[in-house]
Motif scaffolding. Structure first.
Motif, PDB file in Angstrom:
ATOM      1  N   GLY A 202       0.926  -1.369   0.343  1.00  0.00           N
ATOM      2  CA  GLY A 202       0.114   0.033  -0.070  1.00  0.00           C
ATOM      3  C   GLY A 202       0.965   0.813  -0.171  1.00  0.00           C
ATOM      4  N   ILE A 203       0.587   2.602  -0.831  1.00  0.00           N
ATOM      5  CA  ILE A 203       1.404   3.927  -0.772  1.00  0.00           C
ATOM      6  C   ILE A 203       1.021   4.198   0.902  1.00  0.00           C
ATOM      7  CG2 ILE A 203      -0.767   4.738  -1.653  1.00  0.00           C
ATOM      8  CD1 ILE A 203       2.634   5.553  -2.681  1.00  0.00           C
ATOM      9  N   ASP A 204       0.018   4.257   1.338  1.00  0.00           N
ATOM     10  CA  ASP A 204      -0.082   4.559   2.630  1.00  0.00           C
ATOM     11  C   ASP A 204       1.237   4.338   3.645  1.00  0.00           C
ATOM     12  OD1 ASP A 204      -1.329   2.386   2.473  1.00  0.00           O
ATOM     13  OD2 ASP A 204      -2.667   2.892   3.609  1.00  0.00           O
ATOM     14  N   ARG A 205       1.212   3.135   3.701  1.00  0.00           N
ATOM     15  CA  ARG A 205       2.255   1.828   4.468  1.00  0.00           C
ATOM     16  C   ARG A 205       3.820   2.595   3.507  1.00  0.00           C
ATOM     17  NH1 ARG A 205       2.239  -3.385   3.561  1.00  0.00           N
ATOM     18  NH2 ARG A 205       3.756  -4.399   5.782  1.00  0.00           N
ATOM     19  N   TRP A 206       3.948   3.031   2.603  1.00  0.00           N
ATOM     20  CA  TRP A 206       5.602   2.829   1.468  1.00  0.00           C
ATOM     21  C   TRP A 206       5.769   4.902   2.123  1.00  0.00           C
ATOM     22  CZ3 TRP A 206       9.595   1.435  -0.450  1.00  0.00           C
ATOM     23  CH2 TRP A 206      10.137   2.180  -0.485  1.00  0.00           C
ATOM     24  N   LEU A 207       5.313   5.614   2.242  1.00  0.00           N
ATOM     25  CA  LEU A 207       5.307   6.818   2.427  1.00  0.00           C
ATOM     26  C   LEU A 207       5.284   6.628   3.689  1.00  0.00           C
ATOM     27  CD1 LEU A 207       2.334   8.739  -0.185  1.00  0.00           C
ATOM     28  CD2 LEU A 207       4.982   8.768  -0.031  1.00  0.00           C
ATOM     29  N   GLN A 208       4.719   6.416   4.570  1.00  0.00           N
ATOM     30  CA  GLN A 208       4.775   6.095   6.146  1.00  0.00           C
ATOM     31  C   GLN A 208       6.265   5.596   5.819  1.00  0.00           C
ATOM     32  OE1 GLN A 208       1.707   4.356   8.019  1.00  0.00           O
ATOM     33  NE2 GLN A 208       0.000   6.303   7.408  1.00  0.00           N
ATOM     34  N   VAL A 209       6.558   4.656   6.091  1.00  0.00           N
ATOM     35  CA  VAL A 209       8.156   4.492   6.299  1.00  0.00           C
ATOM     36  C   VAL A 209       9.160   5.357   5.173  1.00  0.00           C
ATOM     37  CG1 VAL A 209       9.858   2.834   5.740  1.00  0.00           C
ATOM     38  CG2 VAL A 209       7.660   2.013   6.106  1.00  0.00           C
ATOM     39  N   LEU A 210       8.877   5.881   4.335  1.00  0.00           N
ATOM     40  CA  LEU A 210       9.586   6.483   3.591  1.00  0.00           C
ATOM     41  C   LEU A 210      10.367   8.023   3.708  1.00  0.00           C
ATOM     42  CD1 LEU A 210      11.477   8.428   0.680  1.00  0.00           C
ATOM     43  CD2 LEU A 210       8.462   9.108  -0.019  1.00  0.00           C
ATOM     44  N   ALA A 211       9.082   8.227   5.235  1.00  0.00           N
ATOM     45  CA  ALA A 211       9.124   9.571   6.255  1.00  0.00           C
ATOM     46  C   ALA A 211      10.174   9.930   6.862  1.00  0.00           C
ATOM     47  CB  ALA A 211       7.826  10.343   6.633  1.00  0.00           C
ATOM     48  N   VAL A 212      10.621   8.595   7.741  1.00  0.00           N
ATOM     49  CA  VAL A 212      10.840   8.180   8.859  1.00  0.00           C
ATOM     50  C   VAL A 212      12.656   7.553   8.531  1.00  0.00           C
ATOM     51  CG1 VAL A 212       9.283   8.718  10.378  1.00  0.00           C
ATOM     52  CG2 VAL A 212       9.711   6.298   9.715  1.00  0.00           C
TER      53      VAL A 212
ATOM     54  N   ILE B 239       1.928  -3.067  10.644  1.00  0.00           N
ATOM     55  CA  ILE B 239       3.578  -2.755  11.069  1.00  0.00           C
ATOM     56  C   ILE B 239       4.834  -3.207  10.068  1.00  0.00           C
ATOM     57  CG2 ILE B 239       4.589  -4.360  12.898  1.00  0.00           C
ATOM     58  CD1 ILE B 239       2.598  -5.032  13.804  1.00  0.00           C
ATOM     59  N   ASP B 240       5.070  -1.839   9.865  1.00  0.00           N
ATOM     60  CA  ASP B 240       6.268  -2.101   8.972  1.00  0.00           C
ATOM     61  C   ASP B 240       7.975  -1.670   9.215  1.00  0.00           C
ATOM     62  OD1 ASP B 240       5.613  -1.954   6.203  1.00  0.00           O
ATOM     63  OD2 ASP B 240       3.909  -0.959   7.526  1.00  0.00           O
ATOM     64  N   LEU B 241       8.537  -2.809   8.947  1.00  0.00           N
ATOM     65  CA  LEU B 241       9.864  -2.748  10.244  1.00  0.00           C
ATOM     66  C   LEU B 241      10.619  -2.771   8.675  1.00  0.00           C
ATOM     67  CD1 LEU B 241       9.690  -6.392  11.860  1.00  0.00           C
ATOM     68  CD2 LEU B 241       9.383  -3.949  12.201  1.00  0.00           C
ATOM     69  N   THR B 242      12.434  -1.999   9.232  1.00  0.00           N
ATOM     70  CA  THR B 242      12.811  -1.222   8.444  1.00  0.00           C
ATOM     71  C   THR B 242      15.014  -1.739   8.907  1.00  0.00           C
ATOM     72  OG1 THR B 242      13.381   0.780   9.035  1.00  0.00           O
ATOM     73  CG2 THR B 242      12.094   0.646   7.568  1.00  0.00           C
ATOM     74  N   ALA B 243      15.291  -2.047   8.299  1.00  0.00           N
ATOM     75  CA  ALA B 243      17.031  -2.275   8.202  1.00  0.00           C
ATOM     76  C   ALA B 243      17.792  -1.541   7.856  1.00  0.00           C
ATOM     77  CB  ALA B 243      17.150  -4.204   8.751  1.00  0.00           C
ATOM     78  N   GLY B 244      17.641  -0.405   8.529  1.00  0.00           N
ATOM     79  CA  GLY B 244      18.996   1.206   8.302  1.00  0.00           C
ATOM     80  C   GLY B 244      17.226   1.855   7.264  1.00  0.00           C
ATOM     81  N   LEU B 245      18.107   1.265   5.447  1.00  0.00           N
ATOM     82  CA  LEU B 245      17.565   1.612   4.609  1.00  0.00           C
ATOM     83  C   LEU B 245      16.694   0.876   3.668  1.00  0.00           C
ATOM     84  CD1 LEU B 245      19.449   5.052   3.302  1.00  0.00           C
ATOM     85  CD2 LEU B 245      17.354   5.278   3.925  1.00  0.00           C
TER      86      LEU B 245
ATOM     87  N   TYR C 123       2.954  -6.847   8.631  1.00  0.00           N
ATOM     88  CA  TYR C 123       2.846  -7.556   9.222  1.00  0.00           C
ATOM     89  C   TYR C 123       0.884  -6.119   8.804  1.00  0.00           C
ATOM     90  CZ  TYR C 123       6.055 -10.093  11.678  1.00  0.00           C
ATOM     91  OH  TYR C 123       6.922 -10.166  11.507  1.00  0.00           O
ATOM     92  N   ILE C 124      -0.233  -6.790   9.401  1.00  0.00           N
ATOM     93  CA  ILE C 124      -2.079  -5.459   8.544  1.00  0.00           C
ATOM     94  C   ILE C 124      -2.503  -6.922  10.234  1.00  0.00           C
ATOM     95  CG2 ILE C 124      -3.181  -5.109   7.425  1.00  0.00           C
ATOM     96  CD1 ILE C 124      -1.431  -5.612   5.053  1.00  0.00           C
ATOM     97  N   LEU C 125      -2.751  -6.433  10.403  1.00  0.00           N
ATOM     98  CA  LEU C 125      -4.175  -6.450  11.070  1.00  0.00           C
ATOM     99  C   LEU C 125      -5.494  -5.811  11.247  1.00  0.00           C
ATOM    100  CD1 LEU C 125      -0.849  -7.079  13.177  1.00  0.00           C
ATOM    101  CD2 LEU C 125      -2.711  -7.925  14.340  1.00  0.00           C
TER     102      LEU C 125
END
Length: 243
Positions: free
Chosen positions: A102-112, A130-136, A142-144
């Motif tokens: 989802g673009i909403d999840r992608w943009l939220q991760v991109l923000a931080v 819930i989205d996880l990152t390791a660096g970039l 997960y979606i609930l």
């Protein structure tokens, strides 16, 4: 420069008007599965603002997005729909098929996202994501169903139980069915976030309408609340677009 920013979700349309990077107006409305009709009702107001650009995050299908775009062309300004990329501004998508994220999840991760931090980004919206990152590197997530979707599901499938609107603010064992439902749903979602956080150390970031509610029970993880995280990500996305 005056810009319109749109977040078109599955059930709600949210917009911000910014001038010189400052938010001067914002609102959110349910679109009742017809975001284009809601947009048609807003377009005269948007025309009166003499905008310079429109940036959009939309989880709608192509048919709805095309209708929205036709209406926005009445503004006679450039319109940019954000989309998920395999790599953008250094951030690498963790999905095998980027079209499924989802673009909403992608943009939220991109923000931080940053090279220096590992993150757990939790959005408390229509769904709890819930989205996880390791660096970039985005690792997936997960979606609930959120608090209210789970409650509504129980209402529909449990005879004789009427669940009123009330705060999900307790974790103690319920001493009646109403409390047992609310406390149980909240406990389950908090437990999921805790389990994810215990897998490996990372910064917990919460966004969305229920972020403060969750943060109050996750203090041991030192959560950071980020209001309007999608707007921040959308601004970054537009800023990185080729001119």
């Amino acid at each position: 420069m005056k810009r319109l920013w749109l977040d078109i979700g599955n059930t709600r349309l949210k917009y911000w008007i910014t001038e010189d990077q400052q938010v001067i107006e914002q609102a959110a409305e349910l679109h009742l599965q017809s975001p284009a009709d809601l947009m048609l009702g807003l377009i005269q107001h948007f025309k009166s603002l003499e905008l310079d650009h429109v940036g959009i995050s939309s989880v709608q299908d192509k048919k709805n997005n095309d209708r929205i775009l036709r209406i926005l062309r009445m503004l006679d300004v450039p319109v940019t729909f954000a989309k998920v990329h395999a790599e953008y501004s250094g951030l690498i998508c963790g999905y095998d098929n980027i079209g499924q994220l989802g673009i909403d999840r992608w943009l939220q991760v991109l923000a931080v996202a940053s090279a220096e931090q590992n993150l757990c980004v939790v959005s408390c919206g229509t769904a709890l994501t819930i989205d996880l990152t390791a660096g970039l590197q985005h690792l997936g997530g997960y979606i609930l169903p959120n608090l209210y979707l789970q409650r509504n599901s129980l209402i529909q499938n449990t005879k004789g139980i009427k669940i009123p609107d009330m705060a999900f603010s307790e974790l103690s064992p319920g001493r009646n069915t109403i409390d047992a439902v609310h406390h149980g749903i909240f406990f389950g979602l908090l437990s999921t976030i805790r389990q994810v956080m215990l897998q490996s150390p990372r910064q917990l970031i919460l966004t969305g309408g229920d972020a403060a509610l969750f943060a109050a029970y996750l203090n041991d993880f030192n959560p950071r609340i980020e209001p309007d995280l999608l707007l921040k990500g959308l601004k970054i996305y537009i800023a990185q677009q080729p001119t």
